[in-house]
Design a protein around this motif. Structure first.
Motif, mmCIF file in Angstrom:
data_model
loop_
_atom_site.group_PDB
_atom_site.id
_atom_site.type_symbol
_atom_site.label_atom_id
_atom_site.label_comp_id
_atom_site.label_asym_id
_atom_site.label_seq_id
_atom_site.Cartn_x
_atom_site.Cartn_y
_atom_site.Cartn_z
ATOM 1 N N UNK A 152 45.556 43.409 43.216
ATOM 2 C CA UNK A 152 44.126 44.225 43.101
ATOM 3 C C UNK A 152 43.738 44.789 41.943
ATOM 4 N N UNK A 153 44.938 45.394 41.190
ATOM 5 C CA UNK A 153 44.896 46.204 40.054
ATOM 6 C C UNK A 153 44.661 45.317 39.018
ATOM 7 N N UNK A 154 45.646 44.034 39.042
ATOM 8 C CA UNK A 154 45.336 43.127 37.876
ATOM 9 C C UNK A 154 43.917 42.669 37.929
ATOM 10 N N UNK A 155 43.581 42.186 39.110
ATOM 11 C CA UNK A 155 41.988 41.703 39.296
ATOM 12 C C UNK A 155 41.131 42.479 38.351
ATOM 13 N N UNK A 156 41.062 43.880 38.941
ATOM 14 C CA UNK A 156 39.955 44.695 38.415
ATOM 15 C C UNK A 156 40.284 44.734 36.867
ATOM 16 N N UNK A 157 41.474 44.576 36.243
ATOM 17 C CA UNK A 157 41.589 44.742 34.817
ATOM 18 C C UNK A 157 40.782 43.705 34.324
ATOM 19 N N UNK A 158 41.065 42.454 34.809
ATOM 20 C CA UNK A 158 40.526 41.429 34.321
ATOM 21 C C UNK A 158 38.890 41.261 34.427
ATOM 22 N N UNK A 159 38.313 41.667 35.340
ATOM 23 C CA UNK A 159 36.855 42.088 35.776
ATOM 24 C C UNK A 159 36.180 42.944 34.682
#
Length: 219
Positions: A152-159
């Motif tokens: 979830x953290x990785x995805x939020x960072x990409x967004x």
């Protein structure tokens, strides 16, 4: 695919003939588009702060987990420029057929086969992101909380990376419980987003939930 109360199985319920059934469900299209209208309204919610509301045709929206294109089609009807991205070729093929039926040449409508967890998009290129009933699936097959939080953290960072200054996100999803809701929301807060959630029934354990988020601009 018959109408069910339980959450669908990913990706099994979106492959082959299941993709056809999903795409042909009138109630599914109606519900998806009603939810998308709410997401559009939430993008301009004053609780996210002031925003200079431009013409819709000046905005580029990412439809995250676009499926067969129900939400993308409505966004185009509103006049937005749209990029739809989905992991499943069977679903994206239906979205592409839907795209062919849209004759509006004034807007951009592009479809991308790709993974939400590894978005092939330029830095600071997107005005808004919406996701309708797809964001749950980024943690499918992740059994322990450590794996879920890391992803979830990785995805939020990409967004955050692909959004423009003061870009906004509205995510409609179905958290399993309050704890899962909190780890979803916290993944954005620790990756430079402000935001909150809205539930029609706050006392419900899970249920339909909207995350309203805005990117914190860092010089």
């Amino acid at each position: 695919m018959t109408r069910k109360k339980k959450l669908p199985r990913f990706p099994n319920d979106y492959l082959g003939t299941k993709a056809n059934e999903y795409n042909n469900q009138i109630w599914m299209e109606r519900n998806q588009k009603q939810t998308t209208r709410r997401c559009i309204n939430f993008l301009f919610d004053p609780c996210l702060g002031d925003i200079h509301h431009k013409q819709d045709s000046e905005y580029l929206i990412l439809d995250l987990g676009c499926g067969t294109g129900f939400s993308s089609e409505l966004l185009i009807e509103y006049g937005f420029n749209v990029i739809g991205i989905d992991l499943l070729p069977d679903m994206l093929l239906k979205a592409n057929n839907r795209k062919k039926g849209i004759m509006d040449k004034k807007t951009i409508f592009e479809l991308v086969l790709g993974n939400i967890n590894n978005l092939p998009l330029r830095i600071n290129s997107i005005d808004f992101i919406i996701s309708v009933s797809a964001y749950n699936f980024i943690i499918y097959n992740k059994k322990n909380n450590h794996e879920k939080i890391k992803l979830l953290n990785k995805t939020a960072s990409q967004l955050n990376r692909i959004l423009k200054k003061n870009g906004r996100i509205v995510i409609e999803f179905y958290p399993y419980d309050q704890y899962e809701l909190e780890i979803f929301l916290n993944s954005f807060k620790i990756n430079n987003f402000n935001g909150f959630y809205i539930k029609d029934n706050p006392k419900q354990k899970g249920g339909q939930t909207f995350l309203l988020l805005t990117k914190i601009w860092q010089k």
